[in-house]
Design an enzyme around this catalytic site. Structure first.
Site, PDB file in Angstrom:
ATOM      1  N   PHE A 238      -1.040  -1.741   1.392  1.00 30.04           N
ATOM      2  CA  PHE A 238      -1.104  -3.211   1.294  1.00 30.04           C
ATOM      3  C   PHE A 238      -2.340  -3.811   1.930  1.00 30.04           C
ATOM      4  O   PHE A 238      -2.379  -5.006   2.200  1.00 30.04           O
ATOM      5  CB  PHE A 238       0.161  -3.849   1.870  1.00 30.04           C
ATOM      6  N   GLU A 703      -1.907  -6.027  -7.208  1.00 27.20           N
ATOM      7  CA  GLU A 703      -1.877  -7.240  -6.406  1.00 27.20           C
ATOM      8  C   GLU A 703      -1.480  -8.507  -7.147  1.00 27.20           C
ATOM      9  O   GLU A 703      -1.036  -9.475  -6.530  1.00 27.20           O
ATOM     10  CB  GLU A 703      -3.240  -7.408  -5.710  1.00 27.20           C
TER      11      GLU A 703
HETATM   12 MO1  MOS Z   1      -5.477  -4.418  -1.010  1.00 23.95          MO
HETATM   13  S1  MOS Z   1      -5.085  -5.974   0.223  1.00 23.95           S
HETATM   14  O1  MOS Z   1      -7.002  -4.807  -1.621  1.00 23.95           O
HETATM   15  O2  MOS Z   1      -5.320  -2.993  -0.165  1.00 23.95           O
END
Ligand code: MOS
Length: 736
Positions: A238, A703
């Protein structure tokens, strides 16, 4: 049958559910010692005295490393001209200075974890505290501008926003705020460091094995060739595992000190300071529109916090710059500096927070104009990139609105707040747009078809739980012409061909083309071998006339004529047939603006007396190009949406600003949605194939799922209650 696109279950699923997949702290190394980090309990000052005598004498303790005895690391250009100094975000016990609460100040190494924990508690620290910067309002009086980044301009301007605002028939000027949030992957950061002579192996929970290799070598002042990083399974990243943090280097230093492999796993409470956070943001949105809803001006001013130790900027205006065709636009980014840990990327950094402000402000404008929120967005639909004035590589956002609205039943919505009810419960319907850039970077891969007709494919990438193993097995199987179960895909090791960070939703888009090419190269070699081989039924034909599928070579025109791939290899030396490849972005970035899009529709139910918000259903539709695996893709979207739900209603690091320390640094008090908080989530991905972006046509999907969800929830809450909550999370105290 083509494997790409199918809803294939995870190839690593069985290993994970049976506990057979080794995560970083689980690699069994002989004689491994256990390390525990000791973190500062003040936000600024100096370590006056650190009494480690008692801890050092405790049973099982092998070493206590503090600034007093830690090995001195080179400060600049450790490995000659090529190597840059380590990033300033690291705390490597080189001095007595404290810059934030929760900064590593010592490492205890012992035979067992319990002995190390016990000894860590026995360390007595005397501080010389100094006044710390912990007041955001005060820090806002000394704002500074972040450094410009090549691909992400921080300050932008087109047209004349002041003149356009002055002409507008409707204007809004609103302030949105989002809190500090901390990543809490199921697997906390963990590293095992093992030296063999001057060669270091790191088993590290990371989104970027090659990055850790380079950065750790840089910090230690050794050549990168001396470092190997292994990370076959990662329990969520993340963003927090995108950078290398202090504990990795500290584990390596401790391992050298005790002459044994050292395991250093962060405790959950330690996830809340030394390894990044999403910074808090304050975003002012000024929008002016004509009477027909056409946007004349959009001004998006962002302040986010960063650390005294190093800069990080949450780029909230990224979505604002491409989403609507407003006549004029201005975006600014400023930083407020505090004595806290360095913030970092957290799922859709900039887009998640920025879309909350932008997409709520657009909703506010829709009410001001008495227009339907979808109609207002369509009125300002950007047919091309409004900033760069170049076409989008592919954009189906109009279809996303349409499909999601239909599945949701948006046409049945009555527009005024508090107009929809279920019994005495207030019902609200809200929506928002999602967008995320299509990123990719250069990557390499290797493929080998073995004499037994199986294949091994390697790429030094990472699977942070997203499904990389599975989708790359599918891509490889199709390119090789082998059944899925005959292909083994490996990743997570710097001994493999180099791949970029698994961040910015770019893993599939970057390594997919490299894997595809490496496999195609191996397959082509095999076909060339067959047509040149007198004993092959393919002999004498053109390579282009041969197809490979299910482990067989066949003539396209007469498919009954064929032979197994293994037979060709057996007759031709019995050695694996291999292919190497590299793939990366080209000139297309100059010609096209490349982004994914989506639309999110949310229903909330609010108790009029208690202010509790439930979310019985969410409908979302995305345009992400080719979907490589319908099942893992759906999981990515749903995971992002659930996080967005938490961002909207629950998630916040409660900082105690007297001390600069997180007060809810555990998973009981740091609220995220549990199953009972999540209603029905209906996700659709439109058919698409963005081959202008890459040869697989696939943009990243890690994302985009979180983007827009918080705004859609907030907009639905307004529709239900008539209360516009501009400060996340929308907790019940803000609604009663
Ligand atoms: Mo992600 S926040 O680009 O690992």
């Amino acid at each position: 049958m083509k494997q790409v696109g199918q809803a294939i279950p995870r190839t690593d699923g069985r290993l994970k559910v049976t506990g057979a997949a080794p995560f970083s702290a689980e690699h069994a190394l002989p004689r491994v010692a256990h390390a525990v980090l000791v973190l500062s309990t003040i936000a600024k000052g100096r370590v006056n005295a650190i009494d480690t005598a008692r801890a050092s004498g405790m049973r099982g303790v092998l070493a206590v490393m503090s600034h007093k005895n830690a090995p001195r690391l080179p400060r600049e250009k450790p490995g000659g001209e090529e190597q840059k100094p380590p990033p300033p975000k690291l705390n490597l016990l080189q001095d007595d200075e404290i810059r934030y609460n929760g900064q590593p100040i010592a490492v205890v190494v012992a035979e067992t974890l319990e002995q190390a924990q016990d000894a860590a508690r026995a360390i007595k620290v005397r501080y010389a505290p100094q006044p710390a910067l912990l007041d955001f309002q005060a820090a806002k009086r000394k704002l500074r501008k972040p450094k410009e980044q090549p691909d992400r301009p921080m300050q932008t301007q087109r047209g004349n926003v002041q003149a356009s605002l002055a002409q507008a028939a409707q204007r809004i000027d609103v302030l949105y705020t989002t809190p500090v949030e901390n990543h809490n992957p199921m697997e906390p950061h963990a590293t095992i460091a093992a030296w063999e002579g001057d060669h270091l192996t790191l088993y590290d929970a990371t989104q970027y094995v090659s990055g850790v290799k380079k950065n750790c070598a840089r910090a230690l002042g050794i050549p990168p060739e001396k470092v190997r990083v292994v990370s076959p399974y990662v329990g969520g990243g993340f963003g927090c595992k995108g950078n290398m943090w202090s504990h990795v280097v500290l584990a390596a230093m401790a391992a050298r000190m005790v002459g044994r492999p050292v395991k250093l796993a962060l405790e959950r409470i330690q996830m809340f300071a030394p390894v990044g956070a999403r910074p808090m943001t304050e975003q002012r949105l000024r929008i002016g529109a004509g009477p027909d809803g056409r946007l004349l001006a959009v001004v998006h001013d962002t302040i986010s916090h960063t650390s005294v130790q190093d800069d990080f900027t949450e780029p909230c205006s990224s979505p604002t710059r491409i989403l609507y065709a407003s006549d004029s636009l201005q975006t600014t980014q400023q930083l407020a500096t505090l004595n806290v840990g360095v913030p970092t990327y957290m799922r859709a950094p900039g887009e998640a927070t920025g879309s909350f402000a932008l997409e709520c402000a657009i909703d506010e404008m829709a009410y001001a104009l008495n227009m339907d929120p979808v109609a207002l967005r369509l009125q300002n639909y950007a047919e091309q990139d409004p900033e760069k004035n170049i076409p989008f590589s592919a954009k189906q956002l109009r279809e996303c609105y349409k499909v999601a609205a239909e599945r949701f039943g948006w046409a049945r919505r009555t527009s005024s707040p508090r107009s929809m009810k279920a019994g005495r419960t207030l019902v609200g319907w809200g929506m928002a747009t999602a967008t995320y850039p299509a990123n990719r970077m250069p990557a390499k891969a290797w493929a080998g078809i073995a004499p037994d007709g199986t294949a091994l494919v390697r790429c030094g990438s990472q699977d942070i739980g997203t499904g990389t193993y599975t989708i790359m097995t599918q891509v490889a199987a199709d390119a090789l012409g082998l059944p899925l179960e005959k292909v083994r895909f490996e990743l997570g090791d710097t001994e493999m061909p180099e791949a970029p960070v698994s961040g910015g939703s770019m893993t599939a888009a970057s390594i997919g083309p490299a894997v595809h090419r490496a496999c195609t190269a191996a397959r082509d070699k095999l076909v060339t071998m067959a047509v040149a081989d007198k004993a092959s039924p393919m002999h004498g034909f053109n390579a282009a006339e041969v197809e490979t599928a299910d482990g067989w070579l066949r003539l396209r025109a007469t498919p009954e004529r064929g032979e197994p791939m293994a037979a060709v290899i057996a007759r031709n030396g019995g050695q694996a047939v291999t292919g190497d490849a590299e793939a990366g972005p080209g000139e297309e970035k100059k010609q096209y603006s490349m982004h994914s899009f989506g639309a999110v529709f949310v229903e909330v139910q609010v108790d009029p007396d208690l202010g509790t918000v439930r979310v019985p259903r969410i409908v979302a539709c995305y345009d992400v190009g080719t979907v490589l695996n319908a099942k893992t893709a759906r999981s990515q979207f749903i995971g992002g949406i659930v996080w967005g739900l938490g961002m909207a209603l629950m998630e916040k690091t409660e900082m105690d600003w007297r001390y600069g320390r997180a007060a809810n640094a555990n998973l009981a008090d740091y609220h995220v949605p549990v199953n009972a908080d999540v209603g029905d989530i209906d996700v659709v991905a439109l058919p698409g194939n963005d081959t202008r972006f890459n040869e697989l046509g696939a943009r990243g999907i890690g994302e985009i799922g979180i983007v827009g969800v918080a705004a859609a929830v907030a907009n639905a809450v307004y529709h239900a209650t008539g209360k516009r909550v501009r400060d996340l999370p929308i907790t019940l105290d803000k609604l009663v």
